[in-house]
Structure formats: structure tokens, C-alpha cells
Motif scaffolding. Structure first.
Motif, PDB file in Angstrom:
ATOM      1  N   ARG A   1     -37.467  21.872 -20.211  1.00 57.21           N
ATOM      2  CA  ARG A   1     -36.154  21.218 -20.296  1.00 57.21           C
ATOM      3  C   ARG A   1     -36.284  19.707 -20.417  1.00 57.21           C
ATOM      4  NH1 ARG A   1     -34.089  20.914 -14.081  1.00 57.21           N
ATOM      5  NH2 ARG A   1     -36.139  20.672 -13.171  1.00 57.21           N
ATOM      6  N   PHE A   2     -35.169  19.088 -20.775  1.00 59.69           N
ATOM      7  CA  PHE A   2     -35.011  17.643 -20.744  1.00 59.69           C
ATOM      8  C   PHE A   2     -34.338  17.292 -19.421  1.00 59.69           C
ATOM      9  CE2 PHE A   2     -35.053  18.362 -25.332  1.00 59.69           C
ATOM     10  CZ  PHE A   2     -35.830  17.309 -25.794  1.00 59.69           C
ATOM     11  N   LEU A   3     -34.870  16.309 -18.718  1.00 61.74           N
ATOM     12  CA  LEU A   3     -34.254  15.791 -17.495  1.00 61.74           C
ATOM     13  C   LEU A   3     -33.894  14.337 -17.726  1.00 61.74           C
ATOM     14  CD1 LEU A   3     -36.762  17.122 -14.816  1.00 61.74           C
ATOM     15  CD2 LEU A   3     -34.448  17.937 -15.207  1.00 61.74           C
ATOM     16  N   PHE A   4     -32.642  13.999 -17.515  1.00 66.97           N
ATOM     17  CA  PHE A   4     -32.175  12.621 -17.614  1.00 66.97           C
ATOM     18  C   PHE A   4     -31.846  12.172 -16.190  1.00 66.97           C
ATOM     19  CE2 PHE A   4     -31.018  14.771 -21.571  1.00 66.97           C
ATOM     20  CZ  PHE A   4     -31.572  13.924 -22.516  1.00 66.97           C
ATOM     21  N   VAL A   5     -32.647  11.279 -15.638  1.00 66.36           N
ATOM     22  CA  VAL A   5     -32.450  10.796 -14.277  1.00 66.36           C
ATOM     23  C   VAL A   5     -31.905   9.372 -14.365  1.00 66.36           C
ATOM     24  CG1 VAL A   5     -33.499  10.381 -12.024  1.00 66.36           C
ATOM     25  CG2 VAL A   5     -34.406  12.203 -13.505  1.00 66.36           C
ATOM     26  N   VAL A   6     -30.649   9.212 -13.973  1.00 69.28           N
ATOM     27  CA  VAL A   6     -29.994   7.914 -13.993  1.00 69.28           C
ATOM     28  C   VAL A   6     -30.149   7.330 -12.589  1.00 69.28           C
ATOM     29  CG1 VAL A   6     -27.841   6.662 -14.420  1.00 69.28           C
ATOM     30  CG2 VAL A   6     -28.356   8.737 -15.722  1.00 69.28           C
ATOM     31  N   GLY A   7     -31.037   6.353 -12.470  1.00 67.21           N
ATOM     32  CA  GLY A   7     -31.356   5.778 -11.169  1.00 67.21           C
ATOM     33  C   GLY A   7     -30.218   4.963 -10.603  1.00 67.21           C
ATOM     34  N   GLY A   8     -29.885   5.272  -9.355  1.00 66.08           N
ATOM     35  CA  GLY A   8     -28.821   4.546  -8.676  1.00 66.08           C
ATOM     36  C   GLY A   8     -29.304   3.980  -7.361  1.00 66.08           C
ATOM     37  N   ARG A   9     -28.579   3.021  -6.835  1.00 64.88           N
ATOM     38  CA  ARG A   9     -28.983   2.405  -5.565  1.00 64.88           C
ATOM     39  C   ARG A   9     -28.908   3.389  -4.411  1.00 64.88           C
ATOM     40  NH1 ARG A   9     -26.260  -2.271  -7.533  1.00 64.88           N
ATOM     41  NH2 ARG A   9     -27.845  -3.794  -8.099  1.00 64.88           N
TER      42      ARG A   9
END
Length: 172
Positions: free
Chosen positions: A99-107
Motif C-alpha cells: 500500500r501507499f501510506l501518506f503520513v501528515v506530520g503534526g505537532r
């Protein structure tokens, strides 16, 4: 208890949240087996700098990360509206063997979006303009989503193309 005490107690609670335990040996094994040299044990097990939690925490047991790309904004189009996911830290795109994983980093927390290869309609690299996008169109039970990951900061276009080819040729 005064306001200052309340703020200190709240801040202390946030600081103690270290997230999931990181298995350094697992991160090393996964990095050694990856197709992309950007997938390192350090990149998989690091937390706090680019994403809230280490990327290895998002990789399921039995899953192999193959490629890792760094980016900026993630746009998600569901056909009716377009959402802009702007990380406060960084966007990490992990392409595994499944799969593709899109991890949008947040505080305070990361946002995670996934597209299993079985749901990929098409995946390609759009580098016609000044910006480079990894575009993944998925269809899960009639729900169509298109992900536009701005990966301009990662100059490895050949690795991006190899990752999309892997997804396109994955068995159903």
C-alpha cells in the motif's frame, strides 16, 4: 490550583506521551530489505522531528516498506471537494509492498491516509511543471479518492516512478 498550575500540568501530560515503543531491530531488518536506500533504520524509527510518531509504527506486521519520500502538502480529492492537508512537521510517503501510506506530520498527532494496492486505479508521477507530485487514484467500494502528494523536495524522480510501477504491477 491556579491557571499557571493547570497549564503546567497540561503541558507535562503532553510531554510524557512518547507514543508507541519502537523496535529498533525491526526497523533495521525492514530497512535492510527495502528497495530504496532512503528507507533507513534511522528514518523508520525517528520520531518528533518529521512526524509525531516513528514511521515504523504505521507499518503493519508482515508488511515491507520499499520506498520513502519526503514532501510538503497533501491534497485529497474525493470528486466533490478538495482537502489540503498541510503538515506542521512534514509529509512522509511510505510505499510498502502492499500500500501507499501518506503520513501528515503534526505537532500533537499525525494524520494517516492509506491506499492499498488492490484499490489503486492508477499511480503516476506528475513532474511536468516546477513541482513534482506523486498522484495516486484509488477506488474502494465505489468511493473514489485522488491523492496529490507534493514531493518536490525529494529529487528522486526515478525512485518515484519505480514505486508507482511496483504498485501498478502488484498482484490483485
Amino acid at each position: 490550583m491556579g491557571l499557571r498550575d493547570l497549564i503546567d500540568r497540561f503541558a507535562a501530560g503532553i510531554a510524557t506521551d512518547t507514543g508507541p515503543d519502537v523496535d529498533e531491530e525491526r526497523a533495521r531488518r525492514l530497512a535492510d530489505a527495502a528497495a530504496d536506500s532512503a528507507v533507513t533504520a534511522a528514518a523508520l524509527s525517528a520520531s518528533g522531528g518529521r512526524t509525531q510518531y516513528p514511521l515504523v509504527a504505521y507499518v503493519e506486521d508482515g508488511e515491507q516498506p520499499e520506498y520513502l519520500f519526503r514532501g510538503g502538502t497533501l491534497l485529497v480529492d474525493d470528486g466533490d471537494s478538495l482537502a489540503r492537508e498541510t503538515p506542521t512537521r512534514e509529509l512522509a510517503v511510505v510505499v510498502t509492498d502492499a500500500r501507499f501510506l501518506f503520513v501528515v506530520g503534526g505537532r500533537l498527532s499525525d494524520s494517516l491516509f492509506e491506499v492499498p494496492f488492490a484499490d489503486v486505479v492508477t499511480a503516476y508521477v506528475d513532474d511536468e511543471d516546477d513541482r513534482t507530485y506523486l498522484v495516486v487514484e484509488g477506488d474502494r467500494d465505489g468511493d473514489e479518492l485522488t491523492f496529490f502528494a507534493d514531493v518536490t523536495m525529494d529529487p528522486r524522480v526515478d525512485a518515484l516512478r519505480a514505486a508507482t510501477e511496483r504498485a501498478e504491477s502488484a498482484p490483485e
